[in-house]
Design a protein around this motif. Structure first.
Motif, PDB file in Angstrom:
ATOM      1  N   GLN A  34      15.076   6.151  27.052  1.00 56.57           N
ATOM      2  CA  GLN A  34      14.668   5.593  28.348  1.00 56.57           C
ATOM      3  C   GLN A  34      13.474   6.352  28.894  1.00 56.57           C
ATOM      4  O   GLN A  34      12.543   5.756  29.436  1.00 56.57           O
ATOM      5  N   HIS A  35      13.503   7.678  28.732  1.00 55.08           N
ATOM      6  CA  HIS A  35      12.367   8.473  29.191  1.00 55.08           C
ATOM      7  C   HIS A  35      11.108   8.183  28.399  1.00 55.08           C
ATOM      8  O   HIS A  35      10.026   8.074  28.959  1.00 55.08           O
ATOM      9  N   LEU A  36      11.283   8.015  27.088  1.00 56.56           N
ATOM     10  CA  LEU A  36      10.133   7.662  26.253  1.00 56.56           C
ATOM     11  C   LEU A  36       9.534   6.334  26.693  1.00 56.56           C
ATOM     12  O   LEU A  36       8.325   6.172  26.801  1.00 56.56           O
ATOM     13  N   TRP A  37      10.417   5.393  26.951  1.00 56.09           N
ATOM     14  CA  TRP A  37       9.970   4.054  27.347  1.00 56.09           C
ATOM     15  C   TRP A  37       9.209   4.114  28.668  1.00 56.09           C
ATOM     16  O   TRP A  37       8.166   3.492  28.839  1.00 56.09           O
ATOM     17  N   LYS A  55       7.625   6.660  29.836  1.00 48.92           N
ATOM     18  CA  LYS A  55       6.354   7.325  29.540  1.00 48.92           C
ATOM     19  C   LYS A  55       5.370   6.292  28.992  1.00 48.92           C
ATOM     20  O   LYS A  55       4.234   6.195  29.436  1.00 48.92           O
ATOM     21  N   TYR A  56       5.847   5.517  28.030  1.00 47.92           N
ATOM     22  CA  TYR A  56       4.989   4.498  27.436  1.00 47.92           C
ATOM     23  C   TYR A  56       4.519   3.516  28.498  1.00 47.92           C
ATOM     24  O   TYR A  56       3.345   3.188  28.593  1.00 47.92           O
ATOM     25  N   PHE A  57       5.465   3.086  29.313  1.00 49.22           N
ATOM     26  CA  PHE A  57       5.176   2.069  30.323  1.00 49.22           C
ATOM     27  C   PHE A  57       4.122   2.546  31.321  1.00 49.22           C
ATOM     28  O   PHE A  57       3.234   1.790  31.702  1.00 49.22           O
ATOM     29  N   GLU A  94      12.284   0.523  33.475  1.00 47.23           N
ATOM     30  CA  GLU A  94      10.963   1.016  33.840  1.00 47.23           C
ATOM     31  C   GLU A  94      10.666   0.869  35.332  1.00 47.23           C
ATOM     32  O   GLU A  94       9.711   1.454  35.830  1.00 47.23           O
ATOM     33  N   LEU A 109       9.787   9.847  36.031  1.00 46.99           N
ATOM     34  CA  LEU A 109       8.563  10.285  35.375  1.00 46.99           C
ATOM     35  C   LEU A 109       7.312   9.598  35.887  1.00 46.99           C
ATOM     36  O   LEU A 109       6.235   9.822  35.385  1.00 46.99           O
TER      37      LEU A 109
END
Lengths: 408, 248
Positions: free
Chosen positions: B205-208, B210-212, B240, B246
């Motif tokens: 979820q954190h990666l997503w 970040k990507y978003f 997101e 983040l």
């Protein structure tokens, strides 16, 4: 460097690529993960309003080239990172399972050599398709200058491939990307096109043949980095559609990321309206049976910013109007500003059963605000003003919003 | 005569059957919140799967399969008098046959087309806007759609995530589609309290997120456009948009 940091760097590096569609191919899940729908699915929309459909990412942003417009050129002092093939494959699978994305859009800066980079891209696809049995959508960027053999074996695993031509003419490309040439970009495009046609021909005879790049190929052009006119750009677009059977040509308003003698100043605002008008013109080419020279010509080499290209065309060709809704052919209906493909089809179907009256027109989805100046319905004209270019132009120009006066 | 049905599609089609072969229905209403009137007598219709399947086949044959689809989509909508829209549409349809689809602006056809379009559009939207979270044994997704689209999502995700166990939970209607790697079924469902996400889940979820945040181009920022595509009412279930840890 951990995955989080790499993801941030390589997303930043990839985001200027425009294409994000996941359309063009229907696939069922054959004992693994994922499928694809030909209409494409958007999964979310980022703060700039662009859709996120695929995980758009670079394999690496270490680059041997120095294209002046590009954020990843080797002269730039920016954080650099590389993913391994397995890292990208795992990330794709994990995002896909959670329904964050529709698949992968993999591109890369050119590390060491084009062949080395393309081989690494193939490796990602190989892991995804053959090891993880992933049947979702994959769009790969072809690295210009890489071996046809590697491009071919990548194409067997990908759904869509694209080569970015970046500039519509050889001259502007030479100014901005001295290490590239249009001819070198056209070679892989022609080859992919040939393979696609060949396999779809073979598919007619033998059912089990695997289609090559089933969702077709696309390309991208940067708008506003050089002084090419819309005429040049749209002509090039049309040629690309005709010659290579492209599915899409994307336009990307130039966002200044670098300084350079051949580039617009850093403070330049991206020409978003121009990009929008070019897309409108592109739609006219693809769905409305227009030819490029109808939309722009040497006399009017630039698209009108005040009106969409279809209205501009109609105002220049006012002698063809008004058209009678109940008699005009489907092709003619499409030429009326305010009538689109959906409403034209509805009109054509319904008028077989009964004549169409003006009161019903808006129910088809026709935008009367624009359309009423260009049509008659059961013989009557509803525009309210004589059919003259200048008058209609004036009526269509948006009026400034009246301001509320303050009381004190 | 007003016909009252039990909120099932079969019940609705049974009403259509009786309306055709016995008293013509003036309106069809759900049993549970019907307001009796002195002028119109009402009649409770017992759902009969045999009769409803005959009507089902008749719509497909005598009108068209597209019309059947339209009717079903309208049934899934939250239109306050969807039953009457369907009744009128079918009465006209049995008269005109398949031509009815072309009669887009007819007052009995237009609302059906429009409502069906809304439902299918929302279902399409949720093909993309659904978010699964890993909870150990299964993937869990919840949504609060305007229309009752759960059943339209089931086949798509059962094919896509064939090797996973998952639950898609409509919080508004307290129903869920449950899939067990073989087949899916629709059932009443309330969210269990002890549902907790795995460690890997919060990592992704954190990666997503970040990507978003990084995929957006600052100089093209356009919140209004984003609002058009992702309405506020859907955002509660989107990682997101809810997780602001983040957002830098």
């Amino acid at each position: 460097m951990n995955t989080m940091e790499k993801l941030a760097i390589l997303t930043d590096a990839a985001k200027y690529d425009v294409s994000c569609s996941s359309s063009g191919v229907n696939k069922k899940n054959k004992g693994g993960l994922g499928n694809a729908k030909s209409y494409g699915i958007c999964h979310t929309w980022s703060a700039d309003g662009r859709c996120v459909s695929l995980l758009k990412i670079l394999l690496t942003n270490y680059c041997i080239y120095n294209c002046s417009y590009c954020v990843n050129r080797n002269h730039n002092d920016i954080p650099r990172a590389s993913f391994t093939a397995r890292e990208i494959a795992d990330l794709t699978i994990q995002f896909y399972r959670r329904n964050y994305i529709e698949g992968l859009f993999l591109s890369s800066a050119i590390e060491h050599s084009p062949n080395h980079t393309m081989e690494k891209i193939w490796e990602v696809l190989d892991i995804l398709r053959n090891e993880y049995s992933f049947h979702g959508y994959i769009h790969v960027k072809v690295i210009p200058g890489s071996d046809p053999g590697i491009i071919h074996k990548t194409g067997l695993l990908a759904d869509r491939m694209s080569v970015n031509i970046e500039q519509p003419t050889e001259q502007s490309l030479r100014l901005l990307a001295p290490q590239k040439s249009l001819q070198a970009l056209f070679t892989p495009m022609a080859e992919i096109c040939r393979q696609i046609t060949q396999t779809s021909e073979e598919k007619k005879k033998f059912r089990r043949i695997k289609r090559y790049v089933p969702a077709g190929q696309s390309t991208q052009m940067i708008v506003g980095a050089s002084d090419d006119t819309d005429l040049t750009i749209l002509k090039a677009t049309e040629t690309l559609y005709d010659r290579f059977n492209l599915k899409r040509v994307y336009f990307s308003a130039y966002i200044p990321v670098n300084e350079g003698p051949n580039l617009p100043a850093l403070a330049t605002i991206p020409p978003l309206l121009r990009e929008h008008r070019l897309y409108q013109a592109d739609w006219l080419l693809r769905f409305y049976q227009f030819k490029a020279e109808e939309i722009v010509n040497p006399q009017f080499p630039r698209l009108d910013t005040d009106f969409d290209p279809k209205i501009s065309w109609a105002l220049r060709n006012i002698h063809l109007f008004p058209l009678e809704i109940n008699r005009a052919s489907y092709e003619e209906l499409l030429r009326i500003p305010g009538i689109g493909v959906t409403s034209a089809l509805r009109i054509v179907r319904q008028r077989r059963l009964s004549p169409i009256s003006y009161d019903n027109l808006h129910k088809f989805g026709v935008v009367l605000k624009r359309a009423r100046f260009f049509l008659t319905c059961q013989g009557r004209y509803y525009g309210g003003i004589p059919i003259e270019t200048s008058l209609i132009r004036q009526a269509l120009t948006p009026q400034p919003q009246p301001l509320q006066l303050t009381l004190f | 005569m007003d016909y009252l049905y039990d909120n099932t599609f079969d019940g609705l089609l049974t009403c259509i059957y009786y309306s055709y072969y016995e008293d013509t229905a003036k309106g069809i209403y759900p049993q549970d919140n019907y307001q009796c009137s002195l002028v119109n007598p009402s009649r409770i219709i017992i759902t009969d799967p045999i009769l409803s399947s005959r009507v089902y086949a008749a719509i497909a044959q005598k009108i068209s399969s597209t019309a059947l689809k339209q009717v079903y989509y309208v049934f899934l909508s939250n239109h306050p008098c969807k039953e009457n829209l369907i009744l009128k549409y079918l009465q006209l349809g049995f008269k005109f046959g398949r031509k009815i689809e072309s009669f887009h602006t007819h007052p009995d056809v237009l609302p059906v087309h429009q409502t069906a379009r809304k439902v299918s559009f929302e279902a399409h939207r949720f093909f993309g806007l659904l978010r699964f979270a890993e909870t150990g044994d299964f993937l869990y997704a919840s949504l609060t759609p305007d229309h009752n689209i759960l059943i339209l999502l089931a086949d798509h995700f059962a094919d896509r995530l064939a090797m996973e166990n998952f639950i898609i939970h409509d919080q508004k209607r307290a129903t869920a589609v449950i899939y067990n790697k073989k087949e899916w079924y629709l059932t009443d469902f309330t969210k269990p309290d002890m549902l907790s996400i795995t460690e890997a889940e919060s990592f992704y979820q954190h990666l997503w997120l970040k990507y978003f945040t990084h995929i957006a181009i600052e100089s093209r920022k356009n919140k209004r456009l984003q609002n058009q595509f992702v309405p506020q009412r859907y955002r509660n279930n989107l990682v997101e948009f809810t997780n602001s840890l983040l957002s830098d």
